[in-house]
Design a protein around this motif. Structure first.
Motif, PDB file in Angstrom:
ATOM      1  N   ASP A 137       0.826  -1.210   0.000  1.00 47.77           N
ATOM      2  CA  ASP A 137       0.000   0.000   0.000  1.00 47.77           C
ATOM      3  C   ASP A 137       0.864   1.265   0.000  1.00 47.77           C
ATOM      4  N   PRO A 138       0.646   2.160  -0.966  1.00 50.53           N
ATOM      5  CA  PRO A 138       1.455   3.396  -0.997  1.00 50.53           C
ATOM      6  C   PRO A 138       1.265   4.275   0.250  1.00 50.53           C
ATOM      7  N   GLN A 139       0.222   3.976   1.029  1.00 53.28           N
ATOM      8  CA  GLN A 139       0.059   4.666   2.307  1.00 53.28           C
ATOM      9  C   GLN A 139       1.295   4.487   3.190  1.00 53.28           C
ATOM     10  N   VAL A 140       1.863   3.272   3.134  1.00 48.94           N
ATOM     11  CA  VAL A 140       3.048   2.989   3.948  1.00 48.94           C
ATOM     12  C   VAL A 140       4.237   3.807   3.453  1.00 48.94           C
ATOM     13  N   ASP A 141       4.383   3.894   2.137  1.00 50.27           N
ATOM     14  CA  ASP A 141       5.467   4.707   1.577  1.00 50.27           C
ATOM     15  C   ASP A 141       5.324   6.152   2.083  1.00 50.27           C
ATOM     16  N   ALA A 142       4.065   6.645   2.029  1.00 49.30           N
ATOM     17  CA  ALA A 142       3.812   8.020   2.466  1.00 49.30           C
ATOM     18  C   ALA A 142       4.123   8.183   3.948  1.00 49.30           C
ATOM     19  N   GLN A 143       3.750   7.161   4.724  1.00 47.62           N
ATOM     20  CA  GLN A 143       3.978   7.235   6.161  1.00 47.62           C
ATOM     21  C   GLN A 143       5.479   7.236   6.494  1.00 47.62           C
ATOM     22  N   TYR A 241      -0.820  11.303  -1.591  1.00 48.26           N
ATOM     23  CA  TYR A 241      -0.841  11.158  -0.128  1.00 48.26           C
ATOM     24  C   TYR A 241       0.111  12.158   0.534  1.00 48.26           C
ATOM     25  N   LEU A 242       1.286  12.336  -0.068  1.00 49.96           N
ATOM     26  CA  LEU A 242       2.234  13.300   0.505  1.00 49.96           C
ATOM     27  C   LEU A 242       1.633  14.701   0.491  1.00 49.96           C
ATOM     28  N   ASP A 243       0.890  15.006  -0.573  1.00 48.71           N
ATOM     29  CA  ASP A 243       0.221  16.303  -0.634  1.00 48.71           C
ATOM     30  C   ASP A 243      -0.841  16.416   0.453  1.00 48.71           C
ATOM     31  N   MET A 244      -1.611  15.343   0.642  1.00 42.54           N
ATOM     32  CA  MET A 244      -2.632  15.344   1.707  1.00 42.54           C
ATOM     33  C   MET A 244      -1.994  15.572   3.072  1.00 42.54           C
ATOM     34  N   LEU A 245      -0.808  14.996   3.254  1.00 42.67           N
ATOM     35  CA  LEU A 245      -0.116  15.108   4.539  1.00 42.67           C
ATOM     36  C   LEU A 245       0.704  16.403   4.652  1.00 42.67           C
ATOM     37  N   SER A 246       0.653  17.210   3.588  1.00 45.87           N
ATOM     38  CA  SER A 246       1.442  18.452   3.522  1.00 45.87           C
ATOM     39  C   SER A 246       2.932  18.219   3.748  1.00 45.87           C
ATOM     40  N   ILE A 247       3.452  17.152   3.153  1.00 44.19           N
ATOM     41  CA  ILE A 247       4.890  16.880   3.247  1.00 44.19           C
ATOM     42  C   ILE A 247       5.571  17.457   2.005  1.00 44.19           C
ATOM     43  N   PRO A 248       6.474  18.411   2.208  1.00 45.07           N
ATOM     44  CA  PRO A 248       7.163  18.952   1.034  1.00 45.07           C
ATOM     45  C   PRO A 248       8.171  17.940   0.489  1.00 45.07           C
ATOM     46  N   LEU A 274      24.743  20.951   4.298  1.00 46.56           N
ATOM     47  CA  LEU A 274      25.973  20.262   3.886  1.00 46.56           C
ATOM     48  C   LEU A 274      25.853  19.521   2.551  1.00 46.56           C
ATOM     49  N   GLY A 275      24.619  19.391   2.044  1.00 48.31           N
ATOM     50  CA  GLY A 275      24.443  18.688   0.774  1.00 48.31           C
ATOM     51  C   GLY A 275      24.664  17.185   0.853  1.00 48.31           C
ATOM     52  N   ILE A 276      24.706  16.634   2.062  1.00 50.30           N
ATOM     53  CA  ILE A 276      24.913  15.188   2.193  1.00 50.30           C
ATOM     54  C   ILE A 276      23.586  14.502   2.537  1.00 50.30           C
ATOM     55  N   THR A 277      23.507  13.224   2.179  1.00 48.30           N
ATOM     56  CA  THR A 277      22.310  12.440   2.488  1.00 48.30           C
ATOM     57  C   THR A 277      22.339  12.036   3.953  1.00 48.30           C
ATOM     58  N   ILE A 278      21.245  12.295   4.670  1.00 45.94           N
ATOM     59  CA  ILE A 278      21.231  11.985   6.104  1.00 45.94           C
ATOM     60  C   ILE A 278      20.227  10.881   6.450  1.00 45.94           C
ATOM     61  N   ILE A 279      19.212  10.727   5.615  1.00 49.62           N
ATOM     62  CA  ILE A 279      18.267   9.625   5.787  1.00 49.62           C
ATOM     63  C   ILE A 279      17.977   9.096   4.378  1.00 49.62           C
ATOM     64  N   ALA A 280      17.915   7.785   4.247  1.00 51.31           N
ATOM     65  CA  ALA A 280      17.660   7.248   2.910  1.00 51.31           C
ATOM     66  C   ALA A 280      16.881   5.952   3.014  1.00 51.31           C
ATOM     67  N   GLY A 281      16.065   5.700   2.002  1.00 51.52           N
ATOM     68  CA  GLY A 281      15.304   4.457   2.046  1.00 51.52           C
ATOM     69  C   GLY A 281      14.590   4.177   0.754  1.00 51.52           C
ATOM     70  N   GLY A 282      13.775   3.129   0.805  1.00 51.60           N
ATOM     71  CA  GLY A 282      13.004   2.776  -0.373  1.00 51.60           C
ATOM     72  C   GLY A 282      12.339   1.428  -0.216  1.00 51.60           C
ATOM     73  N   ARG A 283      11.600   1.093  -1.260  1.00 54.06           N
ATOM     74  CA  ARG A 283      10.899  -0.178  -1.313  1.00 54.06           C
ATOM     75  C   ARG A 283      11.818  -1.279  -1.807  1.00 54.06           C
ATOM     76  N   TYR A 284      11.591  -2.487  -1.327  1.00 49.48           N
ATOM     77  CA  TYR A 284      12.357  -3.635  -1.847  1.00 49.48           C
ATOM     78  C   TYR A 284      11.420  -4.845  -1.881  1.00 49.48           C
ATOM     79  N   ASP A 285      10.538  -4.832  -2.883  1.00 52.62           N
ATOM     80  CA  ASP A 285       9.424  -5.780  -2.911  1.00 52.62           C
ATOM     81  C   ASP A 285       9.814  -7.219  -3.233  1.00 52.62           C
ATOM     82  N   TYR A 286      11.027  -7.447  -3.762  1.00 58.60           N
ATOM     83  CA  TYR A 286      11.415  -8.824  -4.121  1.00 58.60           C
ATOM     84  C   TYR A 286      12.452  -9.421  -3.183  1.00 58.60           C
ATOM     85  N   LEU A 287      13.007  -8.598  -2.306  1.00 59.44           N
ATOM     86  CA  LEU A 287      14.182  -9.056  -1.560  1.00 59.44           C
ATOM     87  C   LEU A 287      13.890 -10.253  -0.657  1.00 59.44           C
ATOM     88  N   VAL A 288      12.745 -10.225   0.038  1.00 58.55           N
ATOM     89  CA  VAL A 288      12.420 -11.334   0.946  1.00 58.55           C
ATOM     90  C   VAL A 288      12.358 -12.639   0.148  1.00 58.55           C
TER      91      VAL A 288
END
Ligand SMILES: [Zn+2]
Ligand SMILES: [Zn+2]
Length: 408
Positions: A137-143, A241-248, A274-288
């Motif tokens: 569910d893309p809700q989880v991505d948004a969350q 969903y990000l728009d609904m949550l007002s997440i820029p 600093l222009g560096i990545t401080i938090i990073a993530g994503g979906r990995y639907d096939y890894l399991v």
């Protein structure tokens, strides 16, 4: 100079740096609990194959950056370079999928990568990672992205959240082909590393930091234009969903992440300072599934604690420090007062030195005491304490009974 130095890239964390470290960690942990994540403590060492299979054989991490060693029986092991692979291994091994329709886990601890050390980058660094198994569910991505936004807000860090979709098994091959064809045309502008990547892992060319490569991929085809119906709907729904949550957020069509296992949504928070990545993530639907578990869509992110700590400006006010100074034959009474203060939840230091008042107050200043509690023969006899505010200089006498009623 000390006889022994810590190993290059490994460092001691203490003092102000540790205060910031704990502040970041505590803030993230308490937020994760509000989102109903459960903690799991994962081993620091896994079989090498766990990382080869999950992160991907041709990634920088697996090829160059892992601490790999053999144990006494000749088995190949590695210090974990990231947390997701171990979390997936644990999810499958412990059959966590049998417990709940979806599983939300978080972990915290050291990760190890053999990289060139620089400001905020160590070979042993610390992450808090969060993973959700079992829902597409893309809700989880948004969350997840909302959590990233909340973490940044709570810590007062200005960063830009970038998102992209890198498709799935169905749509990515045709994009890879289009990208490879495009890269063939600009091959003269690519760095040596990218020449090698161009066929094996063309997506990685998109986030190369070399100027000529950056320039060369400006006109490259975009994954979003190649998404299959399912991926396109997922991505559009996430954005709504990000728009609904007002997440820029900002769409970055070159955001691919350095690991092979990602699918669909990828995201990063990049520090504006600093222009560096401080938090990073994503979906990995096939890894399991690829690691031997049941087909299980999943998504996660990791917070780099040292990197975020560098950006923390203000720490919350610390609990005031009380320094108890006994004079004369009053230690028995002083012990009682100290115990009472600690029972009340006060942070207490004791003077272990015998010295005059002036020297004791100097000591209290060095230890950054907010209050000193003076205990002399008179105080002991009258069951009182004399308390002095070290910031204002105000001094007052209160009875032990009043202290017992928590007047402080
Ligand atoms: Zn797709
Ligand atoms: Zn390059």
């Amino acid at each position: 100079m000390a006889e022994f130095q810590s190993v290059r890239g490994f460092h001691d964390i203490f003092g102000q740096e540790l205060k910031k470290f704990r502040y970041v960690s505590d803030t993230v942990r308490s937020l994760l609990k509000l989102y109903n994540f459960e903690e799991i403590i994962l081993p620091v060492v896994e079989y090498l194959e766990v990382f080869q299979r999950s992160i991907g054989e041709v990634t920088d991490i697996v090829q160059k950056e892992m601490f790999v060693f053999q144990d006494r029986k000749g088995r190949w092991l590695a210090l974990r370079p990231e947390g997701t692979a171990g979390a997936v291994r644990a999810y499958i091994q412990n059959r966590l999928y049998a417990l709940k329709p979806y599983v939300k886990l978080f972990y915290e601890g050291p990760m190890f990568r053999y990289e060139r050390p620089q400001a905020g980058r160590y070979r042993q660094f610390h992450q808090i990672g969060a993973e959700v198994f079992g829902t597409l569910d893309p809700q989880v991505d948004a969350q997840m992205i909302e959590m990233v936004h909340t973490i940044l807000t709570k810590l007062g860090i200005s960063a830009t959240i970038e998102i992209n979709s890198i498709g799935c098994r169905v749509c990515r091959p045709s994009y890879k082909k289009a990208l490879s064809d495009y890269l063939e045309d600009v091959v003269g502008h690519l760095c040596d590393v990218c020449l090698d990547r161009k066929d094996k892992n063309p997506l990685r060319v998109l986030d190369c930091k070399v100027e000529t490569c950056k320039e060369a991929v400006k006109q490259a085809p975009k994954m979003v234009d190649y998404l299959c119906q399912e991926c396109a709907t997922h991505y559009e729904t996430l954005k709504s969903y990000l728009d609904m949550l007002s997440i820029p957020y900002r769409e970055n069509h070159h955001l691919v992440r350095g690991l092979d296992y990602y699918t669909k949504t990828v995201f990063e928070a990049v520090s504006d300072e600093l222009g560096i990545t401080i938090i990073a993530g994503g979906r990995y639907d096939y890894l399991v599934e690829e690691m031997g578990g049941p087909p299980t869509p999943a998504i996660g992110f990791a917070v780099g604690i040292e990197r975020i700590s560098m950006l923390v400006k203000d720490l919350p006010q610390e609990e005031p420090l009380y320094m108890v100074i006994p004079f004369g034959d009053t230690l028995d009474y002083a012990f009682e007062v100290i115990k009472k203060l600690r029972d009340m939840g006060k942070r207490v230091e004791t003077s272990y030195k015998k010295a005059n008042l002036k020297k004791q107050l100097e000591l209290a200043n060095k230890l950054k005491a907010d209050y000193v509690v003076l205990i002399g023969e008179d105080e002991k006899r009258q069951n009182t304490i004399t308390i002095k505010n070290m910031h204002t200089g105000m001094q007052e006498s209160i009875s032990f009974l009043e202290l017992a009623h928590e007047r402080l």
